[in-house]
Write a protein that holds these residues in place. Sequence first.
Motif, PDB file in Angstrom:
ATOM      1  N   UNK A  61      35.630 -11.155 -90.701  1.00 35.97           N
ATOM      2  CA  UNK A  61      36.256 -10.434 -91.818  1.00 35.97           C
ATOM      3  C   UNK A  61      37.764 -10.330 -91.625  1.00 35.97           C
ATOM      4  N   UNK A  62      38.178 -10.020 -90.388  1.00 34.97           N
ATOM      5  CA  UNK A  62      39.629  -9.916 -90.099  1.00 34.97           C
ATOM      6  C   UNK A  62      40.314 -11.257 -90.333  1.00 34.97           C
ATOM      7  N   UNK A  63      39.680 -12.327 -89.842  1.00 32.85           N
ATOM      8  CA  UNK A  63      40.284 -13.659 -89.987  1.00 32.85           C
ATOM      9  C   UNK A  63      40.442 -14.020 -91.461  1.00 32.85           C
ATOM     10  N   UNK A  64      39.356 -13.888 -92.218  1.00 26.63           N
ATOM     11  CA  UNK A  64      39.391 -14.295 -93.628  1.00 26.63           C
ATOM     12  C   UNK A  64      40.343 -13.405 -94.427  1.00 26.63           C
ATOM     13  N   UNK A  65      40.271 -12.098 -94.199  1.00 32.04           N
ATOM     14  CA  UNK A  65      41.145 -11.176 -94.945  1.00 32.04           C
ATOM     15  C   UNK A  65      42.606 -11.490 -94.650  1.00 32.04           C
ATOM     16  N   UNK A  66      42.881 -11.867 -93.419  1.00 36.93           N
ATOM     17  CA  UNK A  66      44.254 -12.174 -93.015  1.00 36.93           C
ATOM     18  C   UNK A  66      44.798 -13.450 -93.648  1.00 36.93           C
ATOM     19  N   UNK A  67      43.890 -14.230 -94.227  1.00 36.62           N
ATOM     20  CA  UNK A  67      44.322 -15.488 -94.854  1.00 36.62           C
ATOM     21  C   UNK A  67      44.387 -15.391 -96.378  1.00 36.62           C
ATOM     22  N   UNK A  68      43.991 -14.247 -96.911  1.00 38.37           N
ATOM     23  CA  UNK A  68      43.920 -14.136 -98.377  1.00 38.37           C
ATOM     24  C   UNK A  68      44.845 -13.038 -98.879  1.00 38.37           C
ATOM     25  N   UNK A  69      45.487 -13.342 -99.994  1.00 35.21           N
ATOM     26  CA  UNK A  69      46.408 -12.371-100.589  1.00 35.21           C
ATOM     27  C   UNK A  69      45.651 -11.379-101.472  1.00 35.21           C
ATOM     28  N   UNK A  70      46.216 -10.181-101.563  1.00 38.69           N
ATOM     29  CA  UNK A  70      45.712  -9.172-102.505  1.00 38.69           C
ATOM     30  C   UNK A  70      45.699  -9.782-103.912  1.00 38.69           C
ATOM     31  N   UNK A  71      44.655  -9.498-104.675  1.00 40.64           N
ATOM     32  CA  UNK A  71      44.587 -10.041-106.039  1.00 40.64           C
ATOM     33  C   UNK A  71      43.964  -9.013-106.982  1.00 40.64           C
ATOM     34  N   UNK A  72      44.043  -9.301-108.270  1.00 44.47           N
ATOM     35  CA  UNK A  72      43.494  -8.379-109.267  1.00 44.47           C
ATOM     36  C   UNK A  72      42.192  -8.922-109.834  1.00 44.47           C
ATOM     37  N   UNK A  73      41.283  -8.004-110.121  1.00 39.08           N
ATOM     38  CA  UNK A  73      40.052  -8.370-110.834  1.00 39.08           C
ATOM     39  C   UNK A  73      40.061  -7.637-112.164  1.00 39.08           C
ATOM     40  N   UNK A  74      39.693  -8.367-113.206  1.00 31.99           N
ATOM     41  CA  UNK A  74      39.526  -7.722-114.522  1.00 31.99           C
ATOM     42  C   UNK A  74      38.093  -7.930-114.982  1.00 31.99           C
TER      43      UNK A  74
END
Length: 190
Positions: A61-74
Amino acid sequence: MRAFIAIELPNEIRDSLNGIQEKLKACKADVRWVAPENIHLTLKFLGEVNEEQLSKVKAIMETIAGQKKIFNIRLASVGAFPNMNYPRVIWAGVDNGGKEAEELACALEEKIEKIGIPKEERAFSSHITIGRIRSNLGKDRLTAGLKQPENYFKDSVHEFSVNKLTLFKSTLTPKGPIYEIVKEANLTTA
Ligand code: 2AM
């Protein structure tokens, strides 16, 4: 323990999904509605995991989260699996942000398979389960209700920022599941 990785929803989003549940309850179909505080977007269901797997999942989870930017969901729709005429699962659909959620789910799945947790047989499809059908009682009324746009998101924007992955422990009880947060991993701001 039984566990899953999900996107937690802000209270106001859970409240508005609960509003949709309340409207659909008027159909008087035989549905087990997800308790509003339990509504989430599942990224990866893990099932029973042992301590060793759990610590590996946390690291993944740490690895993947560290590679992905914050984004929006609608959220912009309500629908059913397999379809509205034969509803088994009632969901809120992801309009914007579905692709990013899918990327997260796929990245998690790929790494998690390597620690002995099987891949899902079905392809990932971003959705938020709000109810599960128990029997065919009132099915036609429910189908009609699902097809009424006034039961959906109207006039307001249902958008929120996804800034972390959450690992939940799930304890099944006769009154329904109890979810507890075990770990959170922050997405990046960069
Ligand atoms: P769903 O929202 O798509 O129904 C926690 O139990 C979450 O894990 C549920 O919201 C559900 O996702 C998913 N889940 C539960 N049991 C599952 C199973 N046997 N296989 C896949 N996903 C499951």
